[in-house]
Design a protein around this motif. Structure first.
Motif: not given
Length: 370
Positions: A234-236, A269-275, A284-287
């Motif tokens: 999953g992702g967000q 939250f964005t730092e600790q999870t895939p959000l 793109i970079d994070k995914t």
């Protein structure tokens, strides 16, 4: 790689306007989102299953059947089918029917759900969640593969000389994912049956999901070949042309979301999870880092329509996802992908796999000299 979206079907007030959509408006919006997903070139649309407010998707096969009639290519899936509180006989029949209507564009994700009160509503005990999941799926697996079933278990009445109808399309059941956010028993179950494992890593830090996926692959290797394990994530995301605009627009939705609002800050939250909230390039970079953490995998789904976001905004997000993000992800995920890593499952690939294992040959087209 398969890319798509999933919805939880929440009916949530828009914190910027105070407007709450009606149940019909939300249901119709989910359909519009599915149609848009196919239009922009995504591979999968998945819906959750819920039986409590503020959610509306209590009958996923009804919705997916309607969407199947209005689409041609996209795979239709559940993001959760409650294997614990649904009767496995009804699951077997409902999804086989959907398979036929959708010409095979169907798979299903089994889950236990995370809403405790649902269990007694359907005559079950939440304390038996894992045993229910194990027994119900064992029966479902058998119903799809044996024409006549004799069965006896703990949680439902016995079956004698029972045949579920219709039979799976082409004799091949829908591909099954087992979804989990916390239960190693479910990773074991997925591996035992040679099914897919979906880690909905949208809430917890990645280390938690790395352990679950590693366990699944280890147990898959025990029962078969580790390289053939099928993993989904999953992702967000929320995107705008520049990250400052994305953060400013999404912040009120994040801060007031029923699931994580009034908790950690958006930045934490964005730092600790895939959000990911930012520009298309940031998404793109994070995914792409997911492969570094989880290895090569087969399916990436994004949550994009929750927390009261208006339909217009969600459709804009899908345009960005389909036009600017997914084409790059397809290209980059293909680089260095080992040849033995399987592609995402489709009905056609499952039929071909069955035929290869049994030695059956597909019919030769009329007029062919082959």
């Amino acid at each position: 790689m398969q890319f798509g979206i999933f919805t939880v079907g929440d009916v949530t007030p828009d914190p910027t306007t105070g407007k709450t959509p009606s149940e019909q408006e939300r249901i119709k919006a989910m359909v519009a989102i599915a149609l848009k997903a196919e239009e922009v070139g995504l591979d999968v649309f998945a819906t959750g299953e819920h039986h409590n407010p503020p959610f509306v998707p209590s009958s996923p096969t009804t919705m997916l059947g309607y969407i199947a009639a209005r689409t041609e290519r996209i795979i239709l899936s559940t993001a959760t089918t409650l294997i614990t509180t649904n009767d496995p006989v009804k699951i077997a029949e409902d999804f086989a029917m959907l398979q036929h209507l959708a010409d095979g564009r169907v798979d299903v994700m089994m889950g236990r759900g995370n809403t405790g009160p649902v269990y007694p509503w359907f005559g079950q005990d939440i304390r038996q969640g894992i045993p229910l999941a194990v027994e119900h799926y064992a029966l479902l697996h058998q119903l799809w593969r044996e024409d006549v079933v004799d069965w006896q278990g703990k949680f439902r009445t016995p079956l004698q000389s029972f045949t579920s109808t219709p039979r799976p399309l082409d004799g091949v059941p829908p591909f099954v994912w087992h979804g989990s956010i916390r239960s190693p028993e479910i990773a074991e179950q997925a591996a035992y049956y040679g099914d897919g494992f979906f880690a909905n890593n949208i809430f917890w830090p990645k280390d938690h999901y790395i352990r679950l996926i590693e366990l699944y692959r280890e147990r898959f290797a025990h029962y078969g070949t580790a390289e053939q394990a099928i993993v989904g994530l999953g992702g967000q995301v929320f995107m705008r042309k520049n990250s400052q605009d994305a953060v400013r627009e999404f912040r009120p939705y994040f801060d007031n979301a029923p699931v994580y609002g009034h908790g950690p800050s958006l930045e934490d939250f964005t730092e600790q999870t895939p959000l990911t909230v930012g520009s298309p390039q940031e998404v793109i970079d994070k995914t792409l880092t997911f492969r570094d953490s989880f290895g090569d995998y087969q399916r990436q789904l994004f949550l994009m329509d929750h927390a009261g976001l208006p339909l217009k905004t969600v459709l804009e997000q899908l345009d960005i996802l389909g036009e600017e993000v997914v084409p790059v992800l397809r290209k980059e995920f293909a680089v260095g992908r080992p040849s033995q890593v399987p592609d995402g499952p489709t009905h056609r690939s499952l039929v071909a796999q069955r035929d290869a294992e049994t030695g059956d040959q597909p019919p030769v087209p009329a007029g062919s000299s082959a």
